[in-house]
Write an enzyme that holds these catalytic residues in place. Structure first.
Site, mmCIF file in Angstrom:
data_model
loop_
_atom_site.group_PDB
_atom_site.id
_atom_site.type_symbol
_atom_site.label_atom_id
_atom_site.label_comp_id
_atom_site.label_asym_id
_atom_site.label_seq_id
_atom_site.Cartn_x
_atom_site.Cartn_y
_atom_site.Cartn_z
ATOM 1 C CG HIS A 371 -0.465 19.647 51.539
ATOM 2 N ND1 HIS A 371 -0.402 18.331 51.932
ATOM 3 C CD2 HIS A 371 -1.205 20.298 52.482
ATOM 4 C CE1 HIS A 371 -1.068 18.183 53.075
ATOM 5 N NE2 HIS A 371 -1.575 19.365 53.419
ATOM 6 C CD GLU A 374 2.273 17.927 49.447
ATOM 7 O OE1 GLU A 374 1.289 17.358 48.942
ATOM 8 O OE2 GLU A 374 2.466 17.989 50.677
ATOM 9 N NE ARG A 427 1.019 20.689 55.653
ATOM 10 C CZ ARG A 427 1.061 19.390 55.364
ATOM 11 N NH1 ARG A 427 1.921 18.926 54.482
ATOM 12 N NH2 ARG A 427 0.233 18.543 55.954
ATOM 13 C CG HIS A 496 -1.027 14.757 49.449
ATOM 14 N ND1 HIS A 496 -1.084 15.779 50.359
ATOM 15 C CD2 HIS A 496 -2.318 14.416 49.186
ATOM 16 C CE1 HIS A 496 -2.344 16.051 50.637
ATOM 17 N NE2 HIS A 496 -3.117 15.239 49.938
ATOM 18 C CD GLU A 571 2.079 11.853 51.108
ATOM 19 O OE1 GLU A 571 2.851 12.632 50.506
ATOM 20 O OE2 GLU A 571 1.227 12.238 51.922
HETATM 21 O O1 0X9 Z 1 -0.164 15.094 56.067
HETATM 22 C C1 0X9 Z 1 -0.841 15.020 55.040
HETATM 23 O O2 0X9 Z 1 -1.820 15.711 54.839
HETATM 24 C C2 0X9 Z 1 -0.385 14.076 53.923
HETATM 25 N N1 0X9 Z 1 1.020 13.991 53.863
HETATM 26 S S1 0X9 Z 1 1.872 15.262 53.289
HETATM 27 O O3 0X9 Z 1 3.267 14.985 53.511
HETATM 28 N N2 0X9 Z 1 1.642 15.372 51.760
HETATM 29 O O4 0X9 Z 1 1.413 16.412 53.932
HETATM 30 C C3 0X9 Z 1 -0.982 12.712 54.171
HETATM 31 C C4 0X9 Z 1 -2.395 12.670 53.766
HETATM 32 C C5 0X9 Z 1 -3.098 11.547 54.334
HETATM 33 N N3 0X9 Z 1 -4.324 11.299 53.680
HETATM 34 C C6 0X9 Z 1 -5.487 11.111 54.375
HETATM 35 N N4 0X9 Z 1 -5.686 11.731 55.469
HETATM 36 N N5 0X9 Z 1 -6.333 10.335 53.820
HETATM 37 ZN ZN ZN Z 2 0.504 16.812 51.003
#
Ligand code: 0X9
Ligand code: ZN
Length: 609
Positions: A371, A374, A427, A496, A571
């Site tokens: 992303h 980040e 993003r 992330h 995170e």
């Molecule tokens: O939404 C996401 O992709 C991630 N959160 S963020 O706020 N950085 O965008 C969470 C990622 C979850 N991870 C997996 N899917 N394993």
């Molecule tokens: Zn992310």
């Protein structure tokens, strides 16, 4: 009389007067007045004769320099040695001698004429910071390759008090180095009378001038109305209607006041954000070459692996150069890798670190900055890579050297560059889609339960899954690379931000995966270790349970494809105070605590069967 030199002429007059002293002085004066000698000169010579003084030509009203007493000469030298305000212009009259005698006497006494300078505007630290920011700008907004025109705004003051007179720029001193800065760096009057002229300038011309005659500064109100809305907008309409430009405001508080900021946005004027700005000290046509020159010179001198630090975020180029330098410096352990490439053709650069041949089946893969916004994630990834290579802590060495490491700090290079260039909050990838919207969410685009929840079909959404799994060149090419090493992975860690959470797969379901329990137990220990350094509190849990349903993420595809035992998503900091814009001074604390927890994870798994 004409054939005589001045001193002989003066002697003749003196002799005549001595012989006719019994007559009135006016007799002598009128006599020579007939011959074209001023009455004033003759009267002066007569007075000198009466007083018994030399009649030779005098400089000022004092004695000739070469007849100055030793005491006076010493006084002259002492007065001139680096004292404030001792200028050529002032010193002669003070000692009643001509400038050239001043010079001679001072030279004889080894007192040199030095140039007075303005007090330095920037400290060395500020100058370094400027260079760093210029590098950032040159790679983003000023990149010559994207053809973007730069419109600078410039204000010049025109003074009326002659403060630029060259005579005021010198002073005498014996050793320049010893002289007080008050003398060397003379400041002119702080609030001198001046006229201010403002212009917007680009290689295509300039706007009409705004002249501010009464006040000495342009405040936010004036700047917004007179400079931006009135003049800049017209200039853009006339010369930059193609829209391929960026406005580079001079660094000033008023130029980034809330109302000015709102005006840039309302008028859709792309501009250099304040935190990326440096004073625009170059004129537009020399801009690129000067900046480039500066960068080249700077680069030439420095040792990148020493200077790449974690007290600020880095551009993609800086990160990639550093990775290259690391690979060179540790060539027996580190291999530079291209894990794939992006839609805009950028390589996804990473490294493979191997301390010993037997470790390949205990490899750890670190992904970050999938992303784009980040930034803390890539900063933590590079920090960890550096620690793996350089830490002297025995616990760290044990974990580091018993594994192979694959570190890819920026998985989404197009998006990352875009966050530096245009939109800090970007993003997704930068693949163009319908409705004029760009990018798919690269953490929804992997072929694992693709688009089965927590993802969008709308190309304008921030969680757009993409038209199909692996539609994005970045995810597709990286997955192909991962297929070549996936079997060797013991761990896959994805960084992330932000939430302060340690997440376990999968994102598409709240069901627990096969080794949920051991990942959860070790995770609990890891976040406990993490909290010990700075007290940072983390949550732990399955993605879908702790956060939300999110299908098609990179760790889920890795877990689903290779069954990688240790699979976590971090995170990172914080919980929303700064969000994605985590201040740079928090990089190191964030990276330290994260690395502590990573070491704990692998220590714990090393104990397991
Ligand atoms: O939404 C996401 O992709 C991630 N959160 S963020 O706020 N950085 O965008 C969470 C990622 C979850 N991870 C997996 N899917 N394993
Ligand atoms: Zn992310």
């Amino acid at each position: 009389m004409e054939h005589l030199n001045e001193n002989d002429r003066r002697s003749v007059i003196a002799e005549f007067y001595r012989r006719h002293m019994h007559l009135k002085k006016s007799f002598t004066v009128n006599h020579f007045f007939q011959m074209g000698i001023s009455k004033r000169t003759t009267y002066s010579i007569c007075r000198r004769v009466e007083n018994g003084n030399s009649v030779e030509r005098q400089v000022g009203s004092g004695r000739p320099a070469r007849k100055m007493s030793q005491k006076k000469r010493e006084a002259l030298v002492n007065q001139s040695h680096g004292k404030l305000g001792v200028s050529l212009r002032k010193i002669g009259p003070k000692f009643k001698i001509d400038k050239k005698y001043v010079s001679n006497i001072l030279k004889e006494n080894n007192v040199k004429l030095a140039t007075r300078k303005f007090a330095p505007k920037y400290s060395e630290k500020q100058k370094l910071e400027q260079k760093r920011k210029l590098r950032h700008l040159s790679e983003s907004a000023f990149s010559p390759s994207n053809g973007t025109e730069i419109i600078i705004d410039d204000e010049s003051y025109f003074t009326f008090d002659g403060s630029d007179t060259t005579n005021n720029k010198h002073f005498y001193c014996k050793e320049g180095e010893e002289v007080d800065d008050k003398v060397k760096f003379k400041r002119y009057k702080k609030f001198q009378s001046k006229l201010l002229v403002w212009l917007a300038i680009s290689s295509r011309g300039h706007s009409t001038a705004f002249i501010c005659p009464s006040g000495n500064s342009v405040n936010a109100d004036i700047y917004e109305k007179q400079c931006i809305r009135s003049r800049l907008v017209r200039f853009i309409r006339e010369k930059h209607s193609d829209g391929n430009f960026v406005f580079w405001p001079d660094m000033a508080t008023a130029h980034y006041a809330a109302k000015v900021f709102a005006a840039y946005n309302e008028l859709s004027i792309p501009f250099i954000p304040k935190d990326k700005n440096v004073p625009n000290i170059f004129c537009p046509h020399t801009l690129i070459s000067n900046v480039q020159d500066l960068i080249d010179k700077e680069r030439g001198k420095r040792n990148i692996t020493d200077e790449f630090g974690w007290d600020d975020y880095h551009t993609l180029e800086e990160i990639n150069i550093w990775l290259g330098a690391i690979a060179e410096q540790y060539h027996d352990k580190v291999t530079l890798l291209k894990g794939g490439s992006s839609y805009e053709g950028r390589p996804i650069v990473g490294v493979h670190v191997s301390f010993a041949p037997g470790n390949e089946n205990r490899s750890v893969f670190i992904d970050a900055n999938i992303h784009a916004c980040e930034w803390i994630s890539s900063a933590v990834a590079t920090y960890i890579l550096n620690q793996v290579l350089t830490s002297t802590d025995t616990n760290v060495r044990e974990v580091a050297e018993s594994h192979d490491w694959y570190v890819f700090p920026v998985l989404n290079p197009d998006g990352y560059v875009y966050t530096h260039l245009s939109d800090r909050t970007w993003r997704k990838t930068r693949v163009p889609y319908d409705d004029g919207c760009y990018g798919a969410d690269p953490n929804r685009n992997w072929d694992n339960h693709f688009n089965e929840g927590g993802a969008s079909d709308d190309p304008c959404s921030d969680t757009y899954a993409g038209p199909e799994a692996f539609s994005e060149p970045m995810t597709k090419s990286l997955s192909e690379y991962l297929l070549t090493i996936g079997h060797s992975l013991e761990g896959y860690i994805s960084f992330h931000s932000y939430h302060q959470a340690l997440l376990l797969p999968y994102g598409y379901t709240t069901d627990h995966l096969d080794n949920y329990d051991e990942l959860y137990d070790v995770g609990l220990k890891a976040i406990d270790t993490l909290s010990q350094r700075y007290g940072t509190q983390y949550e732990i849990g399955n993605v879908a349970e702790l956060m939300y349903i999110a299908s098609g993420g990179s760790p889920d595809w890795v877990k689903g494809t290779f069954g990688t035992r240790i699979t976590y998503t971090y995170e990172l900091r914080d919980t929303g105070k700064y969000g994605f814009l985590l201040p740079a001074e928090l990089i190191i604390p964030t990276a330290e605590e994260t690395f502590d927890s990573i070491i704990r994870i692998f220590q714990e798994f090393a104990k397991k069967p």
